[in-house]
Enzyme design. Structure first.
Site, PDB file in Angstrom:
ATOM      1  CG  LEU A  83      -1.803   0.998   1.331  1.00  0.00           C
ATOM      2  CD1 LEU A  83      -3.059   1.105   0.529  1.00  0.00           C
ATOM      3  CD2 LEU A  83      -2.056   1.048   2.988  1.00  0.00           C
ATOM      4  CB  CYS A  84       2.264   3.728  -1.821  1.00  0.00           C
ATOM      5  SG  CYS A  84       1.432   3.753  -3.405  1.00  0.00           S
ATOM      6  CD  GLN A  85      -1.599   9.413   0.286  1.00  0.00           C
ATOM      7  OE1 GLN A  85      -1.130   9.135   1.338  1.00  0.00           O
ATOM      8  NE2 GLN A  85      -2.821   9.828   0.401  1.00  0.00           N
ATOM      9  N   GLY A  87      -0.771   4.286  -5.357  1.00  0.00           N
ATOM     10  CA  GLY A  87      -0.633   3.008  -6.012  1.00  0.00           C
ATOM     11  C   GLY A  87       0.685   3.207  -6.817  1.00  0.00           C
ATOM     12  CG  MET A 112      -2.885   5.266   2.382  1.00  0.00           C
ATOM     13  SD  MET A 112      -3.820   4.125   3.469  1.00  0.00           S
ATOM     14  CE  MET A 112      -4.161   5.508   4.749  1.00  0.00           C
TER      15      MET A 112
END
Length: 115
Positions: A83-85, A87, A112
């Protein structure tokens, strides 16, 4: 000459955004369901500041820049959910893990921003 350079830049960004071969991509909604049912390794590859400001329970923060060195602390036999901000960084993280021999990788599309 300018068109060639512009084309090369566009192709570079398209290549960077493409998922690594063999990486499963899921939506934010699918992540919520997966979190309830799976015993996986949950990795957030954002910066420590981003993670501290807002994170999802159960995720461990391993920033993308540290992932190549810290990947050895992960179990290659267990599924890794990234997961990141947005993708983008998790897509890069998936490529890093693939190169290190991980085979069960899941990337959260939209990160996110979609949660």
């Amino acid at each position: 000459m300018e068109w060639i350079l512009i084309g090369a830049v566009v192709l570079f960004f398209i290549w960077r955004m493409m998922p690594a071969k063999g990486v499963k991509t899921i939506s934010a909604d699918e992540l919520k369901t997966l979190k309830k049912t799976k015993d996986s390794q949950w990795i957030d590859v954002r910066t420590p500041g981003e993670f501290k400001a807002r994170n999802m329970r159960g995720f461990q923060n391993i920033p993308l820049g540290s992932l190549p060195q810290q990947a050895s602390s992960l179990d290659k036999n267990k599924e890794v959910v990234l997961l990141c901000q947005s993708g983008m960084r998790s897509t890069q993280a998936a490529k890093v893990l693939k190169k290190q021999g991980f085979t069960r990788i899941v990337n959260v599309r939209g990160g996110m921003n979609q949660l």
